[in-house]
Write an enzyme that holds these catalytic residues in place. Structure first.
Site, PDB file in Angstrom:
ATOM      1  N   HIS A 101       6.626  -0.872  -8.117  1.00 36.66           N
ATOM      2  CA  HIS A 101       5.275  -0.890  -8.669  1.00 36.66           C
ATOM      3  C   HIS A 101       4.282  -0.475  -7.585  1.00 36.66           C
ATOM      4  CE1 HIS A 101       3.854  -4.771  -6.796  1.00 36.66           C
ATOM      5  NE2 HIS A 101       5.153  -4.944  -6.681  1.00 36.66           N
ATOM      6  N   HIS A 103       0.054   1.704  -7.093  1.00 39.90           N
ATOM      7  CA  HIS A 103      -1.017   2.540  -7.640  1.00 39.90           C
ATOM      8  C   HIS A 103      -0.749   4.003  -7.277  1.00 39.90           C
ATOM      9  CE1 HIS A 103      -3.128  -0.979  -8.873  1.00 39.90           C
ATOM     10  NE2 HIS A 103      -3.449  -1.370  -7.655  1.00 39.90           N
TER      11      HIS A 103
END
Length: 318
Positions: A101, A103
């Site tokens: 995970h 951005h």
């Protein structure tokens, strides 16, 4: 009568068998090479999902969780970095199965001759997401209490900022969710690019297993439990059992709703219209998938109860 020498021989044989079985079990215990990538979008509930689901379940369901930290908060990688990232995570057998995970914009593994992993994501109504980000920079949230944010002390409302044409409330700041799904092409970050919007839609359809909504995170979790049980078995009941603080992390401390004049101007803006178009597209898609999976009840609890709606027959040879 068994001699001492025979006893030693028996013990050696048993030890060899035991060691073989032990090594064999270690080798076969984790045969999955599945990779899930959650390229999380800021201010969409991603911290809640990553912490309350992935980091809570990794030990129970026996997978690895790894956070991808992008240098200087960039959301895109250079072409060499994409290649290195893909080769690294697909060959890192000691960290498989894995949930990544971070951005980062969508990375198409197929461009490099590698099968894509399971992609998932969450989206939020674009104006709500921008407002949350705007006030987060000023007042922080309930996650890292005491940490001063970049606009700490600046109490200007979103309405006032918008009226004077400030940078933090500029509609360019809303161009976020489209680039995350569009990927790493140069046009993805071009504000207002029609090609970026269409590419984002196509990727959502063809490259993502599921894209859910922040407002329906529980439904998203239920869908993941029945479609990727290797990672999300027990996720729905676990989420339901969390207290309010853990099921809603990073709640912005103070938000002021924009007035009607600001809303009217934003809704006429082309960037908002495009971001909203993507959001509506994803909402319609998720709603259709969810209704089908629940046999029309739209109740996440029914996902666990409903068994397969198919069976095998006329199997030859027996």
């Amino acid at each position: 009568m068994i001699t001492r020498k025979k006893w030693q021989l028996v013990l050696i044989t048993v030890s060899i068998i035991f060691l073989y079985l032990l090594l064999h079990n270690k080798k076969t215990a984790k045969t999955s090479t599945t990779i899930v990538i959650y390229n999380r979008i800021p201010k969409t509930g991603s911290t809640t999902f990553a912490n309350a689901i992935a980091y809570d379940l990794y030990d129970v369901n026996n997978f690895h969780v790894l956070h991808l930290n992008m240098t200087k908060n960039r959301q895109i990688m250079s072409l060499p970095d994409q290649q290195f990232f893909i080769q690294n995570i697909t060959r890192w057998s000691e960290r498989l199965p894995a949930f990544y995970h971070g951005h980062v914009a969508f990375i198409d593994f197929q461009r490099f001759g590698v099968a894509n992993p399971i992609y998932i994501n969450l989206v939020r109504e674009p104006l709500e997401r921008l407002l949350s980000h705007y006030y987060f920079l000023r007042y922080g949230d309930n996650y890292r209490i005491g940490l001063k944010r970049s606009r700490s002390g600046n109490n200007e409302t979103f309405d006032d900022c918008f009226a004077r044409g400030g940078k933090d409330c500029d509609m360019k700041q809303m161009w976020v969710q489209i680039p995350y799904f569009c990927g790493h092409f140069h046009f993805c970050t071009e504000v207002g690019s029609k090609l970026a919007l269409e590419t984002a839609k196509r990727n959502v359809l063809e490259k993502y297993l599921l894209v859910g909504l922040t407002s329906r995170m529980r439904d998203m979790i239920g869908m993941l439990e029945v479609t990727v049980p290797e990672f999300f078995k027990g996720a729905l009941s676990h989420f339901d059992g969390l207290d309010e603080n853990r099921s809603h992390l990073r709640y912005t401390k103070k938000k002021i709703a924009p007035n009607d004049q600001t809303l009217s101007m934003i809704k006429r803006n082309e960037v908002y219209k495009m971001e909203r178009e993507l959001y509506d597209f994803i909402e319609e898609l998720f709603d259709a998938v969810f209704k089908k999976a629940t046999n029309g009840t739209s109740n996440a609890n029914d996902l666990i109860k409903i068994g397969p709606q198919f069976h095998f027959e006329k199997i030859k040879p027996l």
